[in-house]
Write a protein that holds these residues in place. Sequence first.
Motif, PDB file in Angstrom:
ATOM      1  N   GLU A  52      -4.432   0.311  -0.069  1.00  0.00           N
ATOM      2  CA  GLU A  52      -4.107  -0.773   0.860  1.00  0.00           C
ATOM      3  C   GLU A  52      -3.772  -2.056   0.106  1.00  0.00           C
ATOM      4  O   GLU A  52      -2.796  -2.738   0.430  1.00  0.00           O
ATOM      5  CB  GLU A  52      -5.273  -1.018   1.819  1.00  0.00           C
ATOM      6  N   TYR A  55      -0.318  -1.581  -1.896  1.00  0.00           N
ATOM      7  CA  TYR A  55       0.914  -1.477  -1.118  1.00  0.00           C
ATOM      8  C   TYR A  55       0.979  -2.434   0.068  1.00  0.00           C
ATOM      9  O   TYR A  55       1.965  -2.452   0.795  1.00  0.00           O
ATOM     10  CB  TYR A  55       1.121  -0.031  -0.651  1.00  0.00           C
ATOM     11  N   VAL A  57      -0.632  -2.491   2.948  1.00  0.00           N
ATOM     12  CA  VAL A  57      -0.642  -1.849   4.259  1.00  0.00           C
ATOM     13  C   VAL A  57      -2.087  -1.636   4.703  1.00  0.00           C
ATOM     14  O   VAL A  57      -3.013  -1.687   3.902  1.00  0.00           O
ATOM     15  CB  VAL A  57       0.091  -0.483   4.245  1.00  0.00           C
ATOM     16  N   SER A  58      -2.247  -1.391   5.991  1.00  0.00           N
ATOM     17  CA  SER A  58      -3.550  -1.046   6.536  1.00  0.00           C
ATOM     18  C   SER A  58      -3.527   0.436   6.893  1.00  0.00           C
ATOM     19  O   SER A  58      -2.654   0.887   7.639  1.00  0.00           O
ATOM     20  CB  SER A  58      -3.834  -1.883   7.784  1.00  0.00           C
ATOM     21  N   THR A  79       2.340   6.144   6.019  1.00  0.00           N
ATOM     22  CA  THR A  79       1.920   4.776   6.319  1.00  0.00           C
ATOM     23  C   THR A  79       2.506   3.792   5.314  1.00  0.00           C
ATOM     24  O   THR A  79       3.001   2.728   5.684  1.00  0.00           O
ATOM     25  CB  THR A  79       0.382   4.671   6.323  1.00  0.00           C
ATOM     26  N   VAL A  80       2.457   4.160   4.042  1.00  0.00           N
ATOM     27  CA  VAL A  80       2.991   3.282   2.995  1.00  0.00           C
ATOM     28  C   VAL A  80       4.499   3.110   3.163  1.00  0.00           C
ATOM     29  O   VAL A  80       5.021   1.996   3.070  1.00  0.00           O
ATOM     30  CB  VAL A  80       2.633   3.829   1.594  1.00  0.00           C
ATOM     31  N   ALA A  82       6.264   3.375   5.894  1.00  0.00           N
ATOM     32  CA  ALA A  82       6.530   2.585   7.099  1.00  0.00           C
ATOM     33  C   ALA A  82       6.288   1.099   6.852  1.00  0.00           C
ATOM     34  O   ALA A  82       6.966   0.249   7.424  1.00  0.00           O
ATOM     35  CB  ALA A  82       5.659   3.072   8.252  1.00  0.00           C
ATOM     36  N   GLY A  83       5.337   0.807   5.963  1.00  0.00           N
ATOM     37  CA  GLY A  83       5.015  -0.584   5.675  1.00  0.00           C
ATOM     38  C   GLY A  83       5.810  -1.181   4.538  1.00  0.00           C
ATOM     39  O   GLY A  83       5.745  -2.375   4.281  1.00  0.00           O
TER      40      GLY A  83
END
Length: 84
Positions: A52, A55, A57-58, A79-80, A82-83
Amino acid sequence: MNPEISYEELATLIKTRAGVQVSVDQLADPGCMFLDLGVDSLGVLGVLADLENRYGVSIDSSDLLGRPVAEFLKTVNSTVKAGA
């Protein structure tokens, strides 16, 4: 920076954050769980915190802790990306 987290990077993070030496082959085994490797939930949370921070991101850990490592990595990479 490539937002795709590799098994090699994950192995390094596990060693650094959880103090457990694992191989890429172990991590890539589709049924392998973190507990099978000797990595407890605190170790996994340490890896997630590092990712987190790195990168920006949450990552929702609530449904990741009980998943096989391969699924965990796939979800984290999604997730990474997308963020990113």
